[in-house]
Design a protein around this motif. Structure first.
Motif, PDB file in Angstrom:
ATOM      1  N   LYS A 298       0.860  -1.148  -0.109  1.00  0.00           N
ATOM      2  CA  LYS A 298       0.051  -0.003  -0.097  1.00  0.00           C
ATOM      3  C   LYS A 298       0.865   1.344  -0.049  1.00  0.00           C
ATOM      4  O   LYS A 298       0.671   2.202  -0.904  1.00  0.00           O
ATOM      5  CB  LYS A 298      -0.772   0.166   1.398  1.00  0.00           C
ATOM      6  N   THR A 299       1.843   1.254   0.683  1.00  0.00           N
ATOM      7  CA  THR A 299       2.619   2.509   1.021  1.00  0.00           C
ATOM      8  C   THR A 299       3.454   2.612  -0.183  1.00  0.00           C
ATOM      9  O   THR A 299       3.629   3.833  -0.725  1.00  0.00           O
ATOM     10  CB  THR A 299       3.541   2.301   2.283  1.00  0.00           C
ATOM     11  N   VAL A 300       3.945   1.559  -0.698  1.00  0.00           N
ATOM     12  CA  VAL A 300       4.744   1.696  -2.006  1.00  0.00           C
ATOM     13  C   VAL A 300       3.876   2.337  -3.103  1.00  0.00           C
ATOM     14  O   VAL A 300       4.293   2.999  -3.872  1.00  0.00           O
ATOM     15  CB  VAL A 300       5.373   0.440  -2.479  1.00  0.00           C
TER      16      VAL A 300
ATOM     17  N   LEU B 290      -2.761   9.972   2.507  1.00  0.00           N
ATOM     18  CA  LEU B 290      -3.000   9.662   3.713  1.00  0.00           C
ATOM     19  C   LEU B 290      -2.801   8.282   3.872  1.00  0.00           C
ATOM     20  O   LEU B 290      -3.625   7.360   3.482  1.00  0.00           O
ATOM     21  CB  LEU B 290      -4.443  10.203   4.250  1.00  0.00           C
ATOM     22  N   ASP B 291      -1.696   7.907   4.712  1.00  0.00           N
ATOM     23  CA  ASP B 291      -1.392   6.464   4.749  1.00  0.00           C
ATOM     24  C   ASP B 291      -1.694   6.066   6.174  1.00  0.00           C
ATOM     25  O   ASP B 291      -1.946   6.841   7.046  1.00  0.00           O
ATOM     26  CB  ASP B 291       0.076   6.149   4.681  1.00  0.00           C
ATOM     27  N   GLU B 292      -1.943   4.754   6.524  1.00  0.00           N
ATOM     28  CA  GLU B 292      -2.357   4.305   7.774  1.00  0.00           C
ATOM     29  C   GLU B 292      -3.677   4.810   8.247  1.00  0.00           C
ATOM     30  O   GLU B 292      -4.056   5.507   9.136  1.00  0.00           O
ATOM     31  CB  GLU B 292      -1.560   4.700   8.634  1.00  0.00           C
ATOM     32  N   LEU B 293      -4.427   4.862   7.006  1.00  0.00           N
ATOM     33  CA  LEU B 293      -5.914   5.575   7.125  1.00  0.00           C
ATOM     34  C   LEU B 293      -6.680   4.862   8.525  1.00  0.00           C
ATOM     35  O   LEU B 293      -7.555   5.547   9.208  1.00  0.00           O
ATOM     36  CB  LEU B 293      -6.783   5.289   5.890  1.00  0.00           C
TER      37      LEU B 293
HETATM   38 MG   LIG Z   1       2.267   0.749   4.666  1.00  0.00          MG
END
Ligand SMILES: [Mg+2]
Ligand SMILES: Nc1ncnc2c1ncn2[C@@H]1O[C@H](COP(=O)(O)OP(=O)(O)OP(=O)(O)O)[C@@H](O)[C@H]1O
Length: 380
Positions: free
Chosen positions: A53-55, A153-156
């Protein structure tokens, strides 16, 4: 000197070679080019831990940057909106203004003393502007240059509902007025579902959902060959096939398998990673998956749910799915007695429903981890 290992068995670090996300990136680029009416202007990426996801968020940021867009990163805490208003947006505005801008510098001459040059912040107005106001300011400036704003927005799953509400309302407001803006959020499926049950998240709820799935076998094979080549070694086709099979298309274990096989080839003093090198690290891949992915995800799981996981592990042959009837049988209960725990485990993203009435593990090697001595079984 030995060549540097090109694999990245970690979290949040972009891989040397990105596998199998081409069509998602293409849809995203089309959405940017399409304009504010595109459904791809509000995206929700969900996927298990380590699914990439982050990538993917980073890739989206790069894709917008190459079109001159500005990225604002939102962080999922109580001051998310504040940080955008008072830090991220002012910084972006200043960058656009350029360091030479006259607006930035004001010289103050104090008699008798030297000339003091103070950096004035022309964007700091009182009272504190709203997020909508700030975004419009930035959006208008970018509009003149034909570009826009990407908010990531990561780690939603850790975001606060009230903060999310303010952010979503602002993005929606700008979209309505045809500003070029996009919002992409990413998080764990269970956390997102819980968050979206709240009032005030309607806009996010309507966002385009992308459920990140494992990388296709063929894409994975190419990733192994290309990454190894980038690092200055070679991987045989047979070895890449085996590595793709061992890692099951799960991005974190792909990097792990590649990294360990690379290390093994150093030990074997060879520039060619053959099936022998990959086979030699299989056990270590499974052990590390248990240590770094599975064990942390089992910490919070109560015994009642763990018992179901053990039942699946025992019944499952080579990772095959297991029927809920068989699980209930093994546990000596009626199938509907399991429904609460089953629901919790699904919510945690530890198991999935491949077919009605069946369950299996979401991530590879959970079964091996549970059956190994590394995890202690609850007393039931
Ligand atoms: Mg991540
Ligand atoms: N498409 C891909 N191709 C190759 N490697 C990838 C890909 N996506 C991710 N990876 C690798 O897998 C690792 C895990 O990816 P990432 O950190 O993006 O997962 P995540 O879903 O954000 O995990 P978490 O849920 O812990 O935040 C990364 O460090 C990266 O090296």
């Amino acid at each position: 000197m030995a060549a540097r290992n090109p694999f990245r068995p970690t979290f949040g670090v972009s891989p040397t070679v990105l596998a199998g996300r081409d069509s998602l990136l293409q849809s995203f680029r089309l959405g940017l080019a399409e304009g504010p009416g595109s459904p791809f202007r509000a995206l929700l990426i969900s996927g298990s831990r380590g699914m990439g996801k982050t990538v993917l968020l980073n890739e989206f940021e790069d894709a917008t940057a190459s079109q001159g867009w500005i990225t604002l990163r939102a962080y999922p805490d109580a001051s998310m909106v504040d940080a955008l208003i008072n830090s991220a947006i002012p910084t972006a505005l200043q960058q656009l203004d350029g360091p030479q801008s006259k607006r930035m510098l004001s010289s103050v001459s104090i008699p008798g003393i030297a000339t003091v040059t103070a950096i004035a912040d022309p964007y700091k107005k009182d009272p504190t502007p709203t997020l909508i106001y700030r975004l419009r300011e930035l959006g208008s400036m970018l509009q003149k240059r034909g570009s826009g704003i990407l908010i990531t927005l990561d780690e939603l799953q850790s975001a606060q509902v009230d903060q999310l509400h303010v952010l979503a309302t602002a993005v929606q407001d700008l979209l309505r007025d045809d500003f070029d803006i996009a919002l992409v959020a990413a998080g764990l499926p269970e956390g997102i579902d819980r968050l979206l049950q709240h009032e005030g998240t309607t806009f996010i709820r309507r966002a385009e959902r992308i459920l990140l799935s494992p990388v296709e076998h063929a894409d994975s094979v190419h990733m192994f060959i290309d990454t190894t080549a980038e690092g200055g070694k070679q991987m045989s086709m047979e070895a890449a096939e085996l590595a793709a099979t061992i890692s099951n298309g799960y991005p974190y274990s792909m990097q792990l398998t590649g990294s360990l096989a690379w290390a093994q080839s150093n030990l074997n003093n060879t520039e060619l990673i053959a099936a022998r090198e990959v086979e030699a690290v299989r056990t270590e891949v499974i052990r590390r998956m248990g240590m770094q992915v599975h064990e942390p995800s089992l910490h919070q799981v109560p015994d009642g749910e763990l018992t179901i996981l053990y039942a699946i592990a025992q019944l499952s042959q080579d990772g095959e799915m297991v029927s809920t009837g068989d699980i209930a049988n093994l546990m000596n209960v009626k199938p509907n007695a399991l429904s609460m725990q089953r629901k919790q485990l699904l919510r945690r993203g530890l198991i999935q429903v491949p077919k009605y009435g069946y369950l299996n593990f979401t991530l590879p090697y959970m079964r091996e981890h549970l059956l190994s001595n590394a995890h202690h079984r609850p007393i039931t």
